[in-house]
Design a protein around this motif. Structure first.
Motif, short mmCIF file in Angstrom:
data_model
loop_
_atom_site.label_atom_id
_atom_site.label_comp_id
_atom_site.label_asym_id
_atom_site.label_seq_id
_atom_site.Cartn_x
_atom_site.Cartn_y
_atom_site.Cartn_z
N LEU A 109 33.30 29.67 -55.01
CA LEU A 109 34.47 29.27 -55.79
C LEU A 109 35.78 29.61 -55.07
O LEU A 109 36.71 28.81 -55.05
CB LEU A 109 34.44 29.95 -57.16
N VAL A 110 35.83 30.79 -54.45
CA VAL A 110 37.03 31.21 -53.71
C VAL A 110 37.26 30.26 -52.53
O VAL A 110 38.38 29.81 -52.28
CB VAL A 110 36.88 32.67 -53.24
N ILE A 128 38.29 20.57 -44.90
CA ILE A 128 36.92 20.05 -44.75
C ILE A 128 35.98 21.16 -44.30
O ILE A 128 34.89 21.34 -44.85
CB ILE A 128 36.90 18.87 -43.75
N PHE A 129 36.41 21.94 -43.32
CA PHE A 129 35.58 23.02 -42.79
C PHE A 129 35.23 24.04 -43.88
O PHE A 129 34.07 24.38 -44.09
CB PHE A 129 36.32 23.69 -41.62
N ILE A 130 36.22 24.51 -44.62
CA ILE A 130 36.00 25.51 -45.67
C ILE A 130 35.21 24.90 -46.83
O ILE A 130 34.34 25.55 -47.42
CB ILE A 130 37.34 26.09 -46.15
N GLY A 131 35.47 23.64 -47.16
CA GLY A 131 34.71 22.98 -48.23
C GLY A 131 33.23 22.87 -47.90
O GLY A 131 32.37 23.09 -48.77
N LEU A 132 32.91 22.57 -46.65
CA LEU A 132 31.51 22.50 -46.24
C LEU A 132 30.84 23.87 -46.31
O LEU A 132 29.69 24.00 -46.72
CB LEU A 132 31.40 21.92 -44.84
N TYR A 133 31.57 24.92 -45.92
CA TYR A 133 31.04 26.28 -46.03
C TYR A 133 30.74 26.62 -47.49
O TYR A 133 29.74 27.26 -47.80
CB TYR A 133 32.04 27.29 -45.46
N SER A 134 31.62 26.22 -48.39
CA SER A 134 31.43 26.48 -49.81
C SER A 134 30.14 25.84 -50.31
O SER A 134 29.36 26.45 -51.06
CB SER A 134 32.63 25.94 -50.60
N ILE A 135 29.87 24.64 -49.87
CA ILE A 135 28.65 23.93 -50.26
C ILE A 135 27.41 24.67 -49.74
O ILE A 135 26.40 24.79 -50.43
CB ILE A 135 28.68 22.47 -49.75
N MET A 136 27.49 25.21 -48.54
CA MET A 136 26.35 25.95 -47.98
C MET A 136 26.05 27.21 -48.81
O MET A 136 24.88 27.55 -49.02
CB MET A 136 26.62 26.35 -46.53
N ASN A 137 27.08 27.89 -49.30
CA ASN A 137 26.85 29.07 -50.14
C ASN A 137 26.19 28.68 -51.46
O ASN A 137 25.33 29.40 -51.96
CB ASN A 137 28.15 29.82 -50.41
N VAL A 138 26.58 27.55 -52.02
CA VAL A 138 25.94 27.08 -53.26
C VAL A 138 24.47 26.81 -52.99
O VAL A 138 23.61 27.11 -53.84
CB VAL A 138 26.66 25.82 -53.80
N LEU A 139 24.15 26.29 -51.82
CA LEU A 139 22.75 26.05 -51.46
C LEU A 139 21.95 27.35 -51.47
O LEU A 139 20.82 27.39 -51.97
CB LEU A 139 22.69 25.39 -50.08
N LEU A 140 22.52 28.43 -50.94
CA LEU A 140 21.84 29.72 -50.97
C LEU A 140 21.64 30.22 -52.40
O LEU A 140 20.58 30.75 -52.74
CB LEU A 140 22.63 30.77 -50.18
N VAL A 141 22.64 30.06 -53.23
CA VAL A 141 22.53 30.49 -54.64
C VAL A 141 21.43 29.70 -55.33
O VAL A 141 20.60 30.27 -56.06
CB VAL A 141 23.88 30.34 -55.37
N LEU A 142 21.37 28.40 -55.11
CA LEU A 142 20.32 27.58 -55.72
C LEU A 142 18.94 28.02 -55.23
O LEU A 142 17.98 28.04 -56.01
CB LEU A 142 20.54 26.10 -55.41
N GLY A 143 18.85 28.38 -53.98
CA GLY A 143 17.57 28.87 -53.45
C GLY A 143 17.14 30.15 -54.12
O GLY A 143 15.95 30.38 -54.34
N ALA A 144 18.09 31.01 -54.45
CA ALA A 144 17.76 32.26 -55.13
C ALA A 144 17.41 32.02 -56.59
O ALA A 144 16.56 32.69 -57.16
CB ALA A 144 18.91 33.24 -55.01
#
Length: 191
Positions: A109-110, A128-144
């Protein structure tokens, strides 16, 4: 201020400052503020304002988008993984999992807010760079959350981060040409 025919508008430029007779590049037509110091790309085209007579101000001060995207993100991530390790040593795996999930989601979110801020500032490359990083963190959360996806999400996260850096290097900032002149001196050694 741009004036005259559009064909005469500058497309790339640099700004240098002198202290004690030594000139140093302090600004350029394209820059990235992420990381430890601004990166300057004087060979890349500046996004010109459309109407002539519009003033372009360059401000390298810290903005709220940068503060959210870089130091705050690093602080949240550090707390998440150090807390995860401490809770793991205390043999509290469920608490550790939810602790890390919560902080990674907050981190997403930050970073998403930082990406919006960069976009509002007109710094679309860093957005774009930071937005893509944000999406990757959501992917980790979904995996957990969905444990069956955990290994897939961790592997996808690693590949995704690798892909994001490739996009940043070659598509957003064209390091293959601009950085060579900036990072290497005339003898070919790293500066």
């Amino acid at each position: 201020v741009l004036s005259g025919p559009a064909e005469a508008d500058p497309v790339s430029w640099s700004v240098e400052a002198s202290a004690d007779g030594a000139w140093t590049m302090v600004g350029a037509s394209v820059w990235s503020v992420l990381g430890y110091a601004p990166e300057l790309f004087p060979d890349m085209e500046f996004s010109k304002p459309l109407p002539h007579g519009q003033r372009v101000d360059l401000d390298m001060r810290l903005t709220w988008a940068l503060i959210l995207s870089d130091p705050t993100e690093v602080l949240i991530t550090t707390i998440a993984w150090v807390g995860f390790a401490i809770l793991g040593l205390m043999v509290k795996p469920v608490v550790a999992k939810y602790f890390v999930m919560s902080l990674l989601f907050m981190d997403s979110l930050v970073m998403a807010a930082g990406a919006v801020g960069f976009s509002l500032e007109g710094n679309h490359r860093d957005a774009i760079f930071i937005g893509l990083y944000s999406i990757m963190n959501v992917l980790l959360v979904l995996g957990a959350v969905f444990e069956a996806w955990l290994l897939t999400s961790v592997g996808s996260y690693g590949l995704g981060i690798y892909f994001i850096h490739i996009v940043r290097q070659f598509a957003l900032f064209k390091y293959s040409t601009a950085a060579q002149a900036y990072w290497f001196n005339s003898s070919g050694t790293f500066t």
